[in-house]
Motif scaffolding. Structure first.
Motif, mmCIF file in Angstrom:
data_model
loop_
_atom_site.group_PDB
_atom_site.id
_atom_site.type_symbol
_atom_site.label_atom_id
_atom_site.label_comp_id
_atom_site.label_asym_id
_atom_site.label_seq_id
_atom_site.Cartn_x
_atom_site.Cartn_y
_atom_site.Cartn_z
ATOM 1 N N GLN A 88 9.334 13.751 6.624
ATOM 2 C CA GLN A 88 8.149 13.081 6.097
ATOM 3 C C GLN A 88 8.095 11.685 6.698
ATOM 4 N N GLU A 89 7.495 11.586 7.872
ATOM 5 C CA GLU A 89 7.448 10.323 8.608
ATOM 6 C C GLU A 89 6.772 9.213 7.797
ATOM 7 N N THR A 90 5.655 9.539 7.160
ATOM 8 C CA THR A 90 4.898 8.536 6.407
ATOM 9 C C THR A 90 5.737 7.969 5.271
ATOM 10 N N LEU A 91 6.357 8.853 4.513
ATOM 11 C CA LEU A 91 7.173 8.431 3.375
ATOM 12 C C LEU A 91 8.415 7.679 3.844
ATOM 13 N N ALA A 92 9.056 8.178 4.880
ATOM 14 C CA ALA A 92 10.252 7.521 5.414
ATOM 15 C C ALA A 92 9.927 6.099 5.873
ATOM 16 N N GLY A 93 8.804 5.930 6.525
ATOM 17 C CA GLY A 93 8.397 4.601 6.968
ATOM 18 C C GLY A 93 8.040 3.684 5.811
ATOM 19 N N TYR A 94 7.509 4.254 4.739
ATOM 20 C CA TYR A 94 7.080 3.450 3.589
ATOM 21 C C TYR A 94 8.267 2.866 2.821
ATOM 22 N N PHE A 95 9.394 3.564 2.800
ATOM 23 C CA PHE A 95 10.542 3.086 2.018
ATOM 24 C C PHE A 95 11.028 1.709 2.446
ATOM 25 N N SER A 96 10.832 1.348 3.681
ATOM 26 C CA SER A 96 11.265 0.017 4.114
ATOM 27 C C SER A 96 10.224 -1.057 3.787
ATOM 28 N N ASN A 97 9.046 -0.636 3.293
ATOM 29 C CA ASN A 97 7.961 -1.580 2.992
ATOM 30 C C ASN A 97 7.478 -1.510 1.544
#
Length: 156
Positions: A88-97
């Motif tokens: 889940q690229e979108t979710l994975a990227g969101y965790f840092s933000n």
């Protein structure tokens, strides 16, 4: 489990929590402890619960990005989404933000520890395994050998 208890005790919460494994009772118990500690009494405006595989990542992120209404934080609870079984690229990227005013709690039965979403939440928050120890784990912990006798495990 100790990290969650410590976070509740100190009031210093991580941005995201992943509770996973096959021990449903403990997962639900810690889910309830965590959400109760994160939310004010009776605060339903700053809480959202998403359940099932048809949960929309975009909708979850949209709620999480919204500022809390007369509260310290927004709490997002997501159960049995299957987000941590696949990439889940979108979710994975969101965790840092994740905004400082948001705490996300995911409760899952199965996860793939190799997925980007799992690695990202473990880095940004806390991933806690609520799995039952198997015979191999018990064997390692006791240093003994296990064999089955009349359907029961015995240490020799």
């Amino acid at each position: 489990m100790k990290t969650i208890d410590e976070d509740i005790k100190t009031g210093q919460f991580k941005a995201a929590y992943l509770l996973y494994g096959d021990e449903d009772y403990l997962k639900k118990q810690y889910r309830d402890k965590l959400t109760k500690a994160l939310m004010g009494q009776g605060d339903t405006m700053n809480f959202a619960k998403y359940e099932g595989k048809d949960s929309s990542i975009e909708e979850i992120i949209s709620f999480a990005d919204t500022m809390p209404f007369f509260a310290d934080r927004r709490v997002v609870l997501v159960e049995d989404s299957g987000f941590f079984k696949s990439s889940q690229e979108t979710l994975a990227g969101y965790f840092s933000n994740i905004p400082e005013t948001t705490c996300m709690v995911f409760v899952e039965s199965d996860v793939d520890k190799r997925s980007k979403a799992y690695k990202a939440i473990a880095k940004a928050g806390s991933a806690v395994d609520f799995s039952m120890p198997d015979a191999q784990n018990k064997n390692q912990k006791t240093g003994g050998k296990y064999h089955e006798s009349f359907g029961q495990h015995q240490c020799v």
